[in-house]
Scaffold this active site. Structure first.
Site, short mmCIF file in Angstrom:
data_model
loop_
_atom_site.label_atom_id
_atom_site.label_comp_id
_atom_site.label_asym_id
_atom_site.label_seq_id
_atom_site.Cartn_x
_atom_site.Cartn_y
_atom_site.Cartn_z
N HIS A 107 5.36 -8.50 0.72
CA HIS A 107 4.07 -8.08 1.30
C HIS A 107 4.10 -8.35 2.80
CE1 HIS A 107 -0.21 -7.95 2.19
NE2 HIS A 107 -0.35 -7.27 1.07
N ASN A 134 -4.31 -7.05 -5.52
CA ASN A 134 -3.68 -8.20 -4.87
C ASN A 134 -4.80 -9.10 -4.36
OD1 ASN A 134 -2.25 -10.03 -3.34
ND2 ASN A 134 -1.86 -8.60 -1.65
N GLU A 142 2.02 -9.54 4.77
CA GLU A 142 1.52 -10.86 5.20
C GLU A 142 2.60 -11.92 5.05
OE1 GLU A 142 -2.02 -10.82 2.79
OE2 GLU A 142 -2.83 -9.22 4.05
N GLU A 172 2.63 0.32 2.37
CA GLU A 172 1.42 -0.26 2.95
C GLU A 172 1.55 -0.32 4.47
OE1 GLU A 172 -0.78 -2.82 -0.09
OE2 GLU A 172 0.65 -4.12 0.89
C1 PEP Z 1 -3.05 -5.55 0.28
O1 PEP Z 1 -3.36 -6.72 0.28
O2 PEP Z 1 -1.95 -5.21 -0.17
C2 PEP Z 1 -3.99 -4.56 0.80
C3 PEP Z 1 -3.63 -3.30 0.82
O3 PEP Z 1 -5.20 -5.03 1.24
P1 PEP Z 1 -6.52 -4.15 1.54
O4 PEP Z 1 -6.74 -3.25 0.36
O5 PEP Z 1 -7.62 -5.17 1.69
O6 PEP Z 1 -6.28 -3.38 2.79
#
Ligand code: PEP
Length: 247
Positions: free
Chosen positions: A94, A9, A96, A166
């Site tokens: 996601h 991503n 974010e 996540e």
């Molecule tokens: C993401 O953007 O889904 C993510 C897990 O970022 P990172 O690997 O930088 O923690």
């Protein structure tokens, strides 16, 4: 279908020329991998990236879409717009987007259903915040999120869907869930899916500060089918090491 998947991503990073250079560097490094390799790139990189991945084993995804067919939604991109240039995957929900762009369980569900109806494969993200984790609510939060996100899907839809667990406190922070904790959370998501659909034949990825050094420990756990990788997906070298965790 349950299989090993490593998805990058890029978030709001990489210009088209950087995307092309990245694919040209990554392709020879991952060409022998049995794991599915996906890069989810900004809208403006999609077309260039799709042209460059031809004749490679790299798949391409977007990072968001709107759930409506078309209309007066300035600045939004529809599923048809992605599909017509041959985008295969789309990240939905996601953290974010939930945090900064008012994404809710309801809009996540609408987007998941629209993506599938249009022939795109969603990568559906769920995960708890630090406060929720500290309050002992991780399993409650993530099972509720996944149940709402996948509501109304058919078994055929499910077979075209990937889930990413996540934990928000682990994204971009350098803090990774322990392999045991990540596995327990993913097992709970798997059980929720099984109770809803009668099958858990679906890839569920871990995301949150995955890097070459911790990929193998995480991805060889019983319930973890690979990773959604942010920061470490921006360099072909580090991303290829994660893709090749099993070599
Ligand atoms: C993401 O953007 O889904 C993510 C897990 O970022 P990172 O690997 O930088 O923690």
């Amino acid at each position: 279908m349950r299989r090993k998947v490593i998805a990058g991503n890029w978030k709001m990073n990489m210009l088209p020329n950087e995307a092309i250079d990245f694919v040209n560097a990554l392709a020879p490094l991952v060409k022998d991998s049995k794991n599915e390799v996906i890069i989810c790139v900004p809208f403006t990189d999609l077309f260039y990236t799709l042209l460059t991945v031809q004749d490679t084993n790299i798949h391409v995804g977007a990072q968001n879409m709107h759930w409506k067919e078309n209309g007066a939604y300035t600045g939004e991109v529809s599923a048809d717009m992605l599909k017509c240039i041959n985008v295969e995957y789309v990240i939905i929900g996601h953290s974010e987007r939930r945090q900064y762009f008012n994404e809710t369980d309801e809009t996540v569900n609408l987007k998941v259903k629209q993506s599938l109806a249009k022939g795109l494969k969603p990568i559906v993200c769920v995960g708890e915040s630090l406060e929720e984790k500290e309050a002992g609510k991780t399993i409650e939060v993530i099972t509720s999120q996944i149940s709402k996100a996948l509501d109304g899907l058919t078994l055929d839809d499910l077979s075209n869907t990937i889930v990413a667990y996540e934990p928000i406190w682990a994204i971009g922070t350098g803090k990774t869930a322990t392999a045991d904790d990540a596995n327990d959370s993913i097992k709970a998501i798997r059980n929720e899916i099984k109770s809803k659909f009668g099958t858990d034949d679906i890839s569920i990825l871990y995301g949150g500060s995955v890097k070459a050094e911790n990929a193998k420990e995480l991805f060889t756990m019983s319930d973890i089918d690979g990773g959604l990788v942010g920061g470490a997906s921006l360099k072909a070298d580090s991303f290829s090491k994660i893709v090749n965790f099993d070599k």
